[in-house]
Design an enzyme around this catalytic site. Structure first.
Site, PDB file in Angstrom:
ATOM      1  CB  VAL B 177      -0.919   0.021   1.237  1.00 15.63           C
ATOM      2  CG1 VAL B 177      -1.616   1.364   1.355  1.00 15.63           C
ATOM      3  CG2 VAL B 177      -1.939  -1.106   1.159  1.00 15.63           C
ATOM      4  N   PRO B 178       1.040   1.867  -1.164  1.00 13.54           N
ATOM      5  CG  PRO B 178       0.779   2.740  -3.311  1.00 13.54           C
ATOM      6  CD  PRO B 178       0.201   1.736  -2.357  1.00 13.54           C
ATOM      7  CB  CYS B 179       1.750   5.050   2.945  1.00  6.49           C
ATOM      8  SG  CYS B 179       3.221   4.220   3.545  1.00  6.49           S
ATOM      9  CG  HIS B 180       6.123   5.459  -1.460  1.00  4.24           C
ATOM     10  ND1 HIS B 180       5.626   4.182  -1.349  1.00  4.24           N
ATOM     11  CD2 HIS B 180       6.411   5.641  -2.780  1.00  4.24           C
ATOM     12  CE1 HIS B 180       5.631   3.596  -2.550  1.00  4.24           C
ATOM     13  NE2 HIS B 180       6.105   4.465  -3.431  1.00  4.24           N
ATOM     14  NE  ARG B 181       3.505   4.657  -5.903  1.00  6.56           N
ATOM     15  CZ  ARG B 181       3.212   3.431  -6.314  1.00  6.56           C
ATOM     16  NH1 ARG B 181       1.934   3.064  -6.434  1.00  6.56           N
ATOM     17  NH2 ARG B 181       4.169   2.580  -6.611  1.00  6.56           N
TER      18      ARG B 181
END
Lengths: 199, 269
Positions: B177-181
């Site tokens: 889950v790409p929370c860095h985006r």
């Protein structure tokens, strides 16, 4: 400390595997299974008489044990005496099986001869195989407490102190149960050989 | 007397005989079938499985339940990771030595490396709000970023930007889950559980023009009258000479632009 069942010896020297389980070592769960599953299976087998039922029971015992390890704090895991602890869990599982099967059928019903023994009995002669199979079958006709005590004494080769630790029963009670259980077995078996026309 | 004595002796003999038979039975009471298989079965049922794999963040540990990936993270040791896992989920981890885990590990390594692969996550320990937020974030494509306020609105709680930040900080499955985006509303990258610099590095690795976005996260196109998040695929197709940059969605609407229907920028008020 936390368990009145643990002997003092267990408190002095901690089981390194218990410490590793407490520490979160991901190799430790496998070692726990590898170290104990054969003896637990033998124990469950003595109590349940049916090999697949014993396998299910041990499987469930480990499942419960792992679930408990997920809940227990580290300190508690560190001081666990793993072997008696697993025996206790296994007995609890087996008791459930007994309770459920009592509902389904009468205990007095003589057990079916177990064909499955043939597969694991190895090169023993036919006559020998008969004798120990009969003994095991007769074991299933003892009272539950006698069955537990006799299995721990002679299948698992535990000393009375160990049986007491695993069951929580006083040592003298364990001795009495084993003695009476063996006496009863010997009667059951001699009845059996009388039926067959003596040995 | 003599009779009693001999009966006692014969009883003892019988009992010795029975005990001997039980001792004889003991070694024969083995499990049938492959012992490795039964060990594996017990581990699979009783424990969650652990493996480590390479990722853009370096080596990470991955903990999986029967339902899917539950925790991805870095740790000084596998023990440290397992303790964190247990604290969070109340389950113990064992090395994933089974076929099923091997296959999953391969898929996850590929997904972490940026391949477009569906990997099931087990988010059973999270609240419905957290799950909605994580679902939304999961949909942000590689190479694009979205602000916290956008995630909050998409998750159905437009006022919950701050709470979204908290969910991101505690994201159990980063990268998957790409929370860095998810970035700050002004286009600057903001913080990251693994460090702000790692976040910049990850985004640059995915082709996001991090520097350009800071302070001007929206792009409008005069020919269409539409404005987008600057990393929206529509905005990136716009010719450079046609791009108008805005620091906020409000500024863009004030200038007469309407929000893109693909990336749906949040316009306050």
């Amino acid at each position: 400390m936390e368990s009145e069942l643990g002997s003092e010896n267990d408190m002095v020297s901690l089981d390194p595997l218990a410490e590793r389980l407490a520490d979160g070592d991901p190799s430790a769960p496998r070692e726990l299974v590898e170290r104990h599953h054969a003896e637990l299976h033998r124990y469950a087998r003595g109590l349940l008489r049916d090999a697949p039922a014993a396998e299910d029971a041990v499987q469930e015992a480990f499942e419960r044990a792992f679930a408990a390890l997920g809940r227990y704090p580290e300190e508690r895991i560190k001081t666990l005496s793993l072997r008696p602890w697993l025996y206790r869990i296994t007995l609890n599982v087996v008791r459930n099986v007994w309770r459920n099967s009592h509902r389904e059928m009468s205990v007095a019903e003589p057990p079916e001869p177990d064909e499955r023994f043939a597969a694991v009995s190895g090169p023993a002669s036919g006559a020998d195989r008969e004798a120990w199979m009969d003994t095991l079958e007769a074991l299933g006709r003892l009272s539950e407490r006698q069955r537990v005590a006799v299995s721990l004494r002679y299948l698992e080769d535990l000393p009375y102190a160990g049986i007491s630790e695993v069951t929580g029963w006083p040592e003298n009670t364990c001795k009495t149960l084993v003695h009476r259980g063996i006496g009863r077995l010997s009667v059951l078996l001699s009845d059996k050989s009388d039926e067959k026309g003596g040995s | 007397m003599h009779d009693n004595e001999s009966r006692r002796l014969s009883e003892e003999r019988n009992e010795e005989h029975v005990a001997g038979l039980l001792r004889e039975a003991a070694p024969r009471l083995r499990t049938r079938g492959d012992p490795d298989e039964s060990v594996e079965r017990m581990l699979a049922r009783g424990t969650d499985r652990l493996f480590s794999c390479d990722s853009p963040l370096g080596e990470v540990y991955v903990g999986v339940s029967e339902r899917g990936v539950r925790l991805v993270g870095k740790a000084a040791s596998p023990e440290g990771f397992a303790r964190r896992y247990k604290e969070r989920f109340g389950r113990i981890l064992s090395w994933g030595t089974d076929e099923k885990t091997y296959r999953l590990a391969e898929r996850i390594a590929a997904a972490l490396a940026g391949e477009k692969l569906e990997v099931s996550a087990d988010l059973s320990g999270t609240t419905p709000f957290q799950r909605r937020v994580l679902e939304v974030v999961k949909g942000i494509p590689r190479g694009e970023v979205r602000p916290y306020a956008w995630v909050a609105r998409e998750a159905g709680s437009p006022k919950a930007s701050r709470a979204v930040g908290t969910v991101m900080a505690n994201n159990p499955v980063p990268l998957l889950v790409p929370c860095h985006r998810v970035v700050r509303n002004d286009g600057t990258t903001g913080s990251y559980a693994f460090g702000a610099e790692e976040k910049v590095g990850l985004l640059e690795g995915e082709g996001v023009p991090v520097g350009e976005l800071a302070g001007s996260p929206y792009v409008a196109t005069p020919t269409t009258g539409i404005f987008c998040h600057a990393t929206c695929r529509n905005a990136r197709r716009t010719k450079p000479e046609n791009r108008r940059r805005f620091r906020s969605a409000e500024a863009a609407t004030d200038a007469g632009y309407r929000p893109c229907k693909v990336c749906r920028p949040v316009v306050a008020g």
